[in-house]
Design an enzyme around this catalytic site. Structure first.
Site, mmCIF file in Angstrom:
data_model
loop_
_atom_site.group_PDB
_atom_site.id
_atom_site.type_symbol
_atom_site.label_atom_id
_atom_site.label_comp_id
_atom_site.label_asym_id
_atom_site.label_seq_id
_atom_site.Cartn_x
_atom_site.Cartn_y
_atom_site.Cartn_z
ATOM 1 C CB THR A 32 -0.942 -0.033 1.223
ATOM 2 O OG1 THR A 32 -1.829 -1.129 1.053
ATOM 3 C CG2 THR A 32 -1.740 1.235 1.375
ATOM 4 C CB SER A 78 2.789 -8.023 1.189
ATOM 5 O OG SER A 78 1.597 -8.057 1.925
ATOM 6 C CB THR A 111 0.546 -3.678 6.214
ATOM 7 O OG1 THR A 111 -0.741 -3.643 5.601
ATOM 8 C CG2 THR A 111 1.203 -2.319 6.153
ATOM 9 C CG ASP A 112 -2.594 -7.422 3.389
ATOM 10 O OD1 ASP A 112 -2.908 -6.574 4.248
ATOM 11 O OD2 ASP A 112 -3.217 -7.576 2.321
HETATM 12 N N1 ASP Z 1 -2.486 -5.045 0.078
HETATM 13 C C1 ASP Z 1 -1.445 -4.469 0.788
HETATM 14 C C2 ASP Z 1 -0.259 -5.403 0.846
HETATM 15 O O1 ASP Z 1 0.470 -5.467 -0.120
HETATM 16 C C3 ASP Z 1 -1.855 -4.035 2.146
HETATM 17 C C4 ASP Z 1 -0.897 -3.055 2.677
HETATM 18 O O2 ASP Z 1 0.209 -2.913 2.238
HETATM 19 O O3 ASP Z 1 -1.278 -2.354 3.640
HETATM 20 O O4 ASP Z 1 -0.033 -6.098 1.821
#
Ligand code: ASP
Length: 346
Positions: A32, A78, A111-112
């Site tokens: 993100t 991620s 973050t995932d």
């Molecule tokens: N979809 C995102 C990721 O790549 C979520 C994030 O980064 O907050 O994990």
């Protein structure tokens, strides 16, 4: 600078020695923090489009803290990161850390699965230099995007001498998390990452790095895992238990080649009738079976079942981190007693 006058109180900007700025590599992997949406009010359904150079360019204040160079390793969500990509990420970071003119590395990451990559790096990187993983909960185009300040704080942390030797650190929402403990606990809030039982290692406030504690579990230079000895990571699957579950997922995982299974068990790593069948089948097929918990906090304690079924308690590792440790341990040993020791130490 750090707030402790006793140790490491040098200003972050002179950590490189002779008054020069610390030399930090900013390694982009996506997420993100690297995403954009059509509208500033759109906080979901965005796409990874922003390169790490642009992420850095949006925060010119970083240049006052460190001498930063960028490298784009990948640019993905991620949850697209597979075992081979994770291994490649670790190898590249190790190579950077081995360079004399690199003082620390900051990794931008979705973050995932951030906690999984961070814990993996925490176990395999052979370094005492600062390594900081950073992400954002809102895309770069959002109103009140959190990525820019998180990035500034991550570089501030990586440029700080006291951040060395503490294992891989996670920087979001002003808090410094230990890769071993920190986990994502909210789907959308900027305040999503917590180490509920263990607490944060520190925080950044007023532009100052404040450390409160240091990790107690083995990490980085104290680990027995070596990237040089790992060609590929073994298949380890997570199975989530629930009321009314059957044993078919255990059979499927084992037939698909799993070398290990992590159970996201109910309660204190309890074995339901179907999980018990799964553990028995795993034992019969030489598949290591780890009991973690879906609860989210607390230690899964050793159980009398372990002696009967050769199962391993995950201690305080959540299922996704227990999977990371089990993959690495299986590269070194299949001995259940040795694996139990690892789950106590790491
Ligand atoms: N979809 C995102 C990721 O790549 C979520 C994030 O980064 O907050 O994990």
């Amino acid at each position: 600078m750090v707030d402790d006058p006793g140790q490491g109180s040098m200003p972050a900007v002179s950590r490189g020695g002779a008054g020069r700025l610390a030399r930090i590599v900013l390694l982009g992997t996506g997420g993100t923090i690297a995403s954009s949406a059509a509208d500033a009010a759109q906080l979901h359904d965005y796409q990874v489009t922003v390169g790490v150079d642009a992420i850095l360019a949006a925060v010119p204040q970083v240049r006052q803290l460190a001498d930063v160079r960028c490298e784009q390793l990948m640019n993905v969500e991620s949850h697209e990161i597979d075992n081979a990509m994770l291994l490649g990420m670790a190898r590249r970071i190790q190579a950077l850390l081995d360079e004399d003119d690199v003082d620390g590395v900051v990794i931008t990451h979705g973050t995932d699965t951030l906690e999984e990559s961070a814990y993996f790096l925490n176990l395999v990187l052979d370094t005492a230099k600062p390594v900081v993983v950073v992400g954002a909960m809102r895309p770069a185009t959002a109103l009140s995007a959190d990525g820019p300040l998180n990035l500034l704080n991550a570089v501030r942390l990586a440029a700080c001498a006291e951040a060395g030797g503490k294992g891989v650190l996670v920087m979001l929402n002003d808090r410094i998390g230990a890769a071993r403990h920190v986990t994502k606990m909210h789907t959308t809030a900027t305040d999503a990452f917590y180490s509920a039982e263990q607490g944060s290692l520190g925080e950044i406030a007023g532009g100052v790095v404040h450390f409160f504690s240091a990790p107690t579990r083995r990490h980085t230079t104290h680990c027995e895992f070596s990237l040089a000895d790992i060609d590929a990571l073994p298949q380890v699957d997570i199975i989530f238990d629930h009321l009314g579950a059957g044993a078919h997922l255990y059979r499927a995982a084992i037939e698909a080649g799993a070398c290990g299974i992590v159970l996201a068990a109910t309660g204190n790593g309890s074995l339901s009738p179907s999980a018990r069948q799964g553990a028995a089948l795993a034992r019969e097929r030489g598949v290591v079976f780890v009991r973690s918990s879906r609860v989210g906090q607390g230690v899964v304690t050793d159980s009398a079942d372990d002696a009967v079924l050769d199962t391993v308690a995950a201690n305080s590792l959540n299922p996704q981190k227990a999977r990371i440790l089990l993959m690495l341990v299986l590269c070194v040993t299949r001995d259940v007693a040795a694996i139990r020791d690892c789950f106590r130490l790491y």
